[in-house]
Design a protein around this motif. Structure first.
Motif, short mmCIF file in Angstrom:
data_model
loop_
_atom_site.label_atom_id
_atom_site.label_comp_id
_atom_site.label_asym_id
_atom_site.label_seq_id
_atom_site.Cartn_x
_atom_site.Cartn_y
_atom_site.Cartn_z
N VAL A 111 0.85 -1.19 0.00
CA VAL A 111 0.00 0.00 0.00
C VAL A 111 0.89 1.24 0.00
O VAL A 111 1.91 1.28 0.67
CB VAL A 111 -0.88 0.03 1.27
CG1 VAL A 111 -1.63 1.35 1.40
CG2 VAL A 111 -1.87 -1.12 1.29
N LYS A 112 0.45 2.23 -0.74
CA LYS A 112 1.05 3.57 -0.63
C LYS A 112 -0.10 4.49 -0.26
O LYS A 112 -1.06 4.62 -1.00
CB LYS A 112 1.69 4.00 -1.95
CG LYS A 112 2.42 5.33 -1.83
CD LYS A 112 3.27 5.58 -3.06
CE LYS A 112 4.25 6.69 -2.81
NZ LYS A 112 5.21 6.79 -3.92
N PHE A 113 0.00 5.09 0.89
CA PHE A 113 -1.06 5.95 1.42
C PHE A 113 -0.66 7.41 1.21
O PHE A 113 0.42 7.83 1.64
CB PHE A 113 -1.27 5.66 2.91
CG PHE A 113 -2.34 6.50 3.54
CD1 PHE A 113 -3.68 6.17 3.37
CD2 PHE A 113 -2.01 7.60 4.30
CE1 PHE A 113 -4.66 6.94 3.95
CE2 PHE A 113 -3.00 8.38 4.89
CZ PHE A 113 -4.33 8.04 4.72
N THR A 127 -6.27 11.04 14.28
CA THR A 127 -5.93 10.45 12.99
C THR A 127 -4.45 10.60 12.67
O THR A 127 -3.79 9.62 12.29
CB THR A 127 -6.79 11.06 11.87
OG1 THR A 127 -8.16 10.82 12.17
CG2 THR A 127 -6.45 10.45 10.52
N LYS A 128 -3.91 11.80 12.81
CA LYS A 128 -2.48 12.00 12.53
C LYS A 128 -1.63 11.10 13.41
O LYS A 128 -0.67 10.49 12.95
CB LYS A 128 -2.09 13.46 12.77
CG LYS A 128 -2.63 14.43 11.77
CD LYS A 128 -2.20 15.84 12.13
CE LYS A 128 -2.94 16.83 11.29
NZ LYS A 128 -2.59 18.22 11.63
N GLU A 129 -2.00 11.02 14.69
CA GLU A 129 -1.26 10.20 15.62
C GLU A 129 -1.35 8.72 15.24
O GLU A 129 -0.39 7.97 15.35
CB GLU A 129 -1.77 10.41 17.05
CG GLU A 129 -1.56 11.82 17.58
CD GLU A 129 -2.57 12.84 17.07
OE1 GLU A 129 -3.59 12.47 16.44
OE2 GLU A 129 -2.31 14.04 17.28
N TYR A 130 -2.52 8.30 14.79
CA TYR A 130 -2.71 6.92 14.36
C TYR A 130 -1.82 6.60 13.15
O TYR A 130 -1.17 5.56 13.09
CB TYR A 130 -4.19 6.68 14.01
CG TYR A 130 -4.48 5.33 13.42
CD1 TYR A 130 -4.53 4.21 14.22
CD2 TYR A 130 -4.70 5.19 12.06
CE1 TYR A 130 -4.80 2.95 13.68
CE2 TYR A 130 -4.96 3.95 11.51
CZ TYR A 130 -5.02 2.84 12.33
OH TYR A 130 -5.27 1.61 11.77
N ILE A 131 -1.78 7.51 12.21
CA ILE A 131 -1.01 7.29 10.98
C ILE A 131 0.49 7.33 11.26
O ILE A 131 1.24 6.46 10.85
CB ILE A 131 -1.40 8.31 9.89
CG1 ILE A 131 -2.82 8.01 9.41
CG2 ILE A 131 -0.42 8.29 8.72
CD1 ILE A 131 -3.43 9.07 8.52
N SER A 132 0.94 8.33 12.00
CA SER A 132 2.38 8.49 12.21
C SER A 132 2.91 7.77 13.46
O SER A 132 4.10 7.56 13.58
CB SER A 132 2.74 9.97 12.28
OG SER A 132 2.10 10.58 13.40
N VAL A 148 2.40 12.47 3.27
CA VAL A 148 1.53 13.57 3.68
C VAL A 148 1.98 14.78 2.89
O VAL A 148 3.08 15.31 3.10
CB VAL A 148 1.62 13.83 5.20
CG1 VAL A 148 0.70 15.00 5.58
CG2 VAL A 148 1.27 12.58 5.99
N MET A 149 1.14 15.20 1.95
CA MET A 149 1.49 16.31 1.07
C MET A 149 1.13 17.63 1.74
O MET A 149 -0.02 17.85 2.13
CB MET A 149 0.75 16.16 -0.26
CG MET A 149 1.15 14.88 -1.00
SD MET A 149 0.19 14.59 -2.51
CE MET A 149 0.78 15.91 -3.53
N GLU A 150 2.11 18.50 1.87
CA GLU A 150 1.90 19.79 2.53
C GLU A 150 1.14 20.76 1.64
O GLU A 150 1.37 20.83 0.43
CB GLU A 150 3.25 20.39 2.92
CG GLU A 150 3.93 19.63 4.03
CD GLU A 150 5.20 20.31 4.50
OE1 GLU A 150 5.34 21.54 4.34
OE2 GLU A 150 6.06 19.59 5.04
N GLY A 151 0.22 21.49 2.27
CA GLY A 151 -0.54 22.51 1.57
C GLY A 151 -1.60 21.96 0.62
O GLY A 151 -2.07 22.67 -0.25
N VAL A 152 -1.97 20.70 0.82
CA VAL A 152 -2.93 20.04 -0.07
C VAL A 152 -4.15 19.62 0.75
O VAL A 152 -4.03 19.09 1.84
CB VAL A 152 -2.29 18.81 -0.76
CG1 VAL A 152 -3.28 18.17 -1.72
CG2 VAL A 152 -1.03 19.22 -1.49
#
Length: 175
Positions: A111-113, A127-132, A148-152
């Motif tokens: 997977v590429k998330f 959510t951020k904590e779960y992912i990272s 995680v794409m910044e500014g998107v």
């Protein structure tokens, strides 16, 4: 969701009947612009009398969206209404019920998330904590990469099409 976010949380609010009528009272094009071009990742909390309080700021088209795009989407919603979109939120409990057999299952394929840092789904509490923080990798056992794409925001494929295409291509060619 109600226990965590309260009755005014948009997911809870959109489960209620009557939102189609509220949205039908406002300018569809301005409504869509206020949703599509939103750069605030905090969850929206629309009031019950949404049409009365709807006062969108003038929008500036982002580089990834044209006036013709906005006209097209607005014409489709004007023709069909918003019931389909609201039914997605109204079906949350049923979706959980139908997927209960897979509770605790792991995703065991590569997977590429990819997510935007301004996507409100990424900004939900925990959510951020779960992912990272490792939770994601326990559920998705074979993640090749988390991006995680910044500014998107939510529309990553439209906002950064070349970058997304490259991510997808680089992932696929490995196989």
């Amino acid at each position: 969701m109600r226990a965590t976010f309260g009755d005014d949380f948009y997911i809870c609010r959109f489960q209620e009947i009557g939102w189609e009528e509220e949205f039908a009272k406002v300018d569809t094009k301005k409504l869509l612009a206020s949703i599509y071009f939103r750069r605030d990742p905090s969850p929206p909390k629309p009031p019950k009398d949404y049409a009365k309080s709807f006062n969108p700021t003038p929008y500036t088209l982002p580089s990834w969206f044209t006036e013709q795009d906005l006209d097209y989407f607005a014409s489709k919603y004007q023709a069909t209404g918003f019931t389909g979109g609201f039914n997605y939120y109204r079906c949350f409990d049923l979706n959980w019920e139908l997927c209960a057999a897979w509770t605790g299952s792991k995703i065991m394929v590569p997977v590429k998330f990819i997510v935007g840092d301004l996507d409100l789904t990424y900004s939900f509490p925990a959510t951020k904590e779960y992912i990272s923080g490792g939770g994601f990798k326990k559920t998705v056992t074979g993640p090749e990469e988390v991006v995680v794409m910044e500014g998107v925001g939510h529309f990553i494929n439209q906002e950064r099409p070349q970058e997304i295409n490259k991510h997808i291509y680089d992932f696929i060619v490995k196989f």
